[in-house]
Design a protein around this motif. Structure first.
Motif, short mmCIF file in Angstrom:
data_model
loop_
_atom_site.label_atom_id
_atom_site.label_comp_id
_atom_site.label_asym_id
_atom_site.label_seq_id
_atom_site.Cartn_x
_atom_site.Cartn_y
_atom_site.Cartn_z
N PRO A 22 0.84 -1.19 0.00
CA PRO A 22 0.00 0.00 0.00
C PRO A 22 0.88 1.24 0.00
CG PRO A 22 -0.77 -1.59 1.61
CD PRO A 22 0.55 -2.10 1.09
N GLY A 23 0.59 2.14 -0.89
CA GLY A 23 1.37 3.37 -0.95
C GLY A 23 2.62 3.27 -1.81
N HIS A 33 -4.12 0.64 -4.07
CA HIS A 33 -5.38 0.62 -3.34
C HIS A 33 -5.59 -0.70 -2.61
CE1 HIS A 33 -6.39 4.44 -5.10
NE2 HIS A 33 -5.87 3.99 -6.22
N ALA A 34 -4.48 -1.46 -2.50
CA ALA A 34 -4.55 -2.70 -1.74
C ALA A 34 -4.70 -2.38 -0.26
CB ALA A 34 -3.29 -3.53 -1.98
N PHE A 35 -5.33 -3.27 0.47
CA PHE A 35 -5.44 -3.15 1.92
C PHE A 35 -4.06 -3.39 2.54
CE2 PHE A 35 -10.20 -4.44 2.59
CZ PHE A 35 -10.59 -3.46 1.69
N THR A 36 -3.90 -3.03 3.80
CA THR A 36 -2.68 -3.38 4.52
C THR A 36 -2.63 -4.90 4.70
OG1 THR A 36 -3.72 -3.32 6.68
CG2 THR A 36 -2.83 -1.24 5.86
N MET A 37 -1.46 -5.40 5.05
CA MET A 37 -1.30 -6.84 5.22
C MET A 37 -2.28 -7.38 6.26
SD MET A 37 1.49 -9.44 6.54
CE MET A 37 2.26 -8.23 7.53
N VAL A 38 -2.41 -6.67 7.36
CA VAL A 38 -3.31 -7.12 8.43
C VAL A 38 -4.76 -7.18 7.91
CG1 VAL A 38 -4.33 -6.43 10.65
CG2 VAL A 38 -1.85 -6.29 10.31
N GLU A 39 -5.14 -6.17 7.14
CA GLU A 39 -6.49 -6.15 6.60
C GLU A 39 -6.71 -7.28 5.59
OE1 GLU A 39 -7.97 -1.54 6.44
OE2 GLU A 39 -6.29 -2.06 5.14
N ARG A 40 -5.72 -7.46 4.73
CA ARG A 40 -5.87 -8.53 3.73
C ARG A 40 -5.99 -9.89 4.40
NH1 ARG A 40 -1.04 -8.20 0.15
NH2 ARG A 40 -0.42 -6.51 1.53
N LYS B 41 -13.29 -4.77 10.97
CA LYS B 41 -13.36 -3.57 10.13
C LYS B 41 -12.85 -3.86 8.73
CE LYS B 41 -12.90 0.60 12.76
NZ LYS B 41 -11.95 1.61 13.27
N ALA B 42 -11.80 -4.68 8.63
CA ALA B 42 -11.23 -5.01 7.31
C ALA B 42 -12.26 -5.77 6.47
CB ALA B 42 -9.96 -5.83 7.48
N VAL B 43 -12.97 -6.69 7.10
CA VAL B 43 -13.97 -7.46 6.36
C VAL B 43 -15.08 -6.54 5.86
CG1 VAL B 43 -15.71 -9.30 6.55
CG2 VAL B 43 -13.43 -9.62 7.55
N TYR B 44 -15.57 -5.66 6.75
CA TYR B 44 -16.61 -4.71 6.31
C TYR B 44 -16.07 -3.74 5.27
CZ TYR B 44 -19.96 -6.32 9.82
OH TYR B 44 -20.84 -7.08 10.54
N ARG B 45 -14.80 -3.37 5.41
CA ARG B 45 -14.21 -2.46 4.41
C ARG B 45 -14.25 -3.10 3.03
NH1 ARG B 45 -7.98 -0.33 3.52
NH2 ARG B 45 -8.58 0.91 1.71
N ALA B 46 -13.85 -4.38 2.96
CA ALA B 46 -13.88 -5.08 1.66
C ALA B 46 -15.30 -5.10 1.11
CB ALA B 46 -13.32 -6.49 1.80
N ILE B 47 -16.25 -5.37 1.98
CA ILE B 47 -17.65 -5.47 1.54
C ILE B 47 -18.17 -4.12 1.07
CG2 ILE B 47 -20.00 -5.78 2.46
CD1 ILE B 47 -18.79 -8.15 4.14
N GLY B 180 -6.40 -4.72 -3.93
CA GLY B 180 -6.33 -3.51 -4.74
C GLY B 180 -6.68 -3.76 -6.20
N ILE B 181 -7.32 -4.88 -6.45
CA ILE B 181 -7.68 -5.28 -7.82
C ILE B 181 -9.17 -5.05 -8.05
CG2 ILE B 181 -7.92 -7.30 -9.36
CD1 ILE B 181 -5.31 -8.36 -8.04
N GLY B 182 -9.50 -4.32 -9.11
CA GLY B 182 -10.89 -4.10 -9.45
C GLY B 182 -11.44 -5.27 -10.27
N VAL B 183 -12.70 -5.57 -10.07
CA VAL B 183 -13.37 -6.65 -10.79
C VAL B 183 -14.68 -6.12 -11.36
CG1 VAL B 183 -14.46 -8.94 -10.61
CG2 VAL B 183 -12.41 -8.43 -9.25
#
Lengths: 282, 282
Positions: A22-23, A33-40, B41-47, B180-183
């Motif tokens: 990211p960044g 626009h990838a999430f951070t490692m923890v988020e992924r 939060k990461a899961v909801y962020r992805a959603i 960070g990949i669009g689909v």
């Protein structure tokens, strides 16, 4: 399982160029626009630890606030033509659950007679629903006429409204896993009879009947895998390059007939061999 | 948007009893199986940040390792009877993409004539696919005969194999967002013609055609919402309690006819009023 562990480990090794930081601008002209490692990792954790739950439900109520989060997650699925064709009927009433459970018992008795011998015994030993144990049941519907006669993107494939609704179910399922809530999808139900029980209009299609609750634990593997009903197919066997049948995994394989064979080949260890040979999963 | 922000904020306020703390025994007899706050939060962020992407694709290649993560995520969807009916045809070849783009152009020309006046102009201004711009296309199929004649759980609802495959698509879509990949899901295609282009057997059903790539950015809202094609329905209008039509959101509303009306009611601000009145979203 090893494939999943490898994936989670892979997320940590940033040195190989596979994961854009990211960044970082290595892969992109601008910010990643990838999430951070923890988020992924959290997203993959939800995906890999999600289970179709039929047992171990706790009687703990699901607070409205949490339920709203799950339904809002469902509602944020994409939908063909932004049609948002779904509705959610939330059921907590014991007598309604009892009526639905009766529908399951009827449908399941019909399904069970399709198997013979040890397969029949195994089938009857499986727990396939948690309707009455789960504190909350949710019927997910699809209103196929919502949005009028010409829904954008649906002229060629009319079923895309149903497909969108399935995506909503998966959102709910993953959000629930993150909340520590188990979800089971009960498909052994006569949907027309179910519609009469909960008053769904004739014009609306029932898509899914879900059982939700906090659980004593999530199983490490799908129940049907643990029970020996069927094995997981190595993912490499399901990936074709450029055109159907061109697999990196095993060039000898030929078309879908193979997968049928795989399923009927329990105990001969081809899954293991396949996994070892899977270039893609290495 | 405000609903989503409220949900993310809600995850931080642990004091109200709505969110079980991981490891806390308040809600369970044992440990909670909820994710940590950061993970949830990461899961909801992805959603919430997942988008149907048709533009802003970068030419950056998707490394095989990342693509394998996405397909493994898809493969870990639940499936009726653990059937795993999906296959993935990964397309990078320009000439194949060009042939698929031609199929889109044909189907879209047919779809466009269904609209008249300003709606037709708006339709023609929308970008509905990114087939050639996206570095990777993936055709997701469903082998409806995989697993033999008696797939567990499919006796009553035969379409459940298609539904499972949709859940796999959603897994891929969310994992891609985290990467960070669009689909983009292109539904305006003649699937039988598409099968001939990439050699999918007649017996196998095409479920989705996806365009993937790293993107310059993700939009804050769905393109069709931004373009004014359709508004988001307040989630409270889609939630029924115990039986169809019994909404906490607005007791005056009656059945599905309402939603039809909502869609045809652009500009009169009922969405805003509805959102303000939504007890569930508060």
């Amino acid at each position: 399982m090893r494939g999943k562990a490898r994936i989670i480990r892979g997320l940590q090794s940033h040195g190989n160029g596979a994961v854009p930081k990211p960044g970082a601008s290595r892969h992109h002209n601008g910010a990643s626009h990838a999430f951070t490692m923890v988020e992924r990792k959290a997203v993959y954790r939800a995906i890999f630890e999600r289970r179709d739950v039929r047992r171990n439900f706790l009687p703990t109520a699901i607070p409205n606030r949490v339920l709203t989060r799950l339904l809002t997650a469902a509602h944020h699925a994409g939908s063909v033509g932004f049609m948002q064709p779904w509705d959610f009927v939330v059921i907590r009433d014991r007598s309604t659950k009892r009526a639905v459970k009766r529908l399951f018992d009827e449908a399941n008795a019909g399904a069970a007679v399709r198997y013979t011998g040890s397969r029949a015994n195994l089938y009857r030993s499986l727990k396939l629903e948690g309707i009455e144990e789960a504190p909350v049941n949710i019927c997910v519907t699809c209103s196929r006429r919502r949005g009028g006669p010409h829904v954008l993107g649906r002229a060629t494939v009319r079923e895309t409204d149903l497909y969108s609704t399935c995506c909503a179910v998966q959102n709910l399922w993953l959000a629930a896993r993150a909340e520590g809530i188990g979800v089971g999808w009960v498909s052994i139900l006569d949907h027309e009879a179910l519609k009469r029980v909960i008053g769904v209009p004739k014009s609306v299609t029932v898509l899914a009947y879900l059982c939700l609750g906090y659980v004593a634990g999530f199983e490490a593997r799908p129940d049907l895998e643990t029970a020996g009903w069927r094995k997981r197919i190595p993912v490499g066997r399901l990936i074709h390059y450029e055109s159907w049948g061109n697999r990196a995994h095993d060039k000898r394989e030929n078309g879908d007939a193979h997968h049928q064979g795989l399923h009927e080949n329990r105990g001969r260890g081809k899954n293991q061999a396949g996994r070892r040979a899977a270039g893609l999963e290495r």
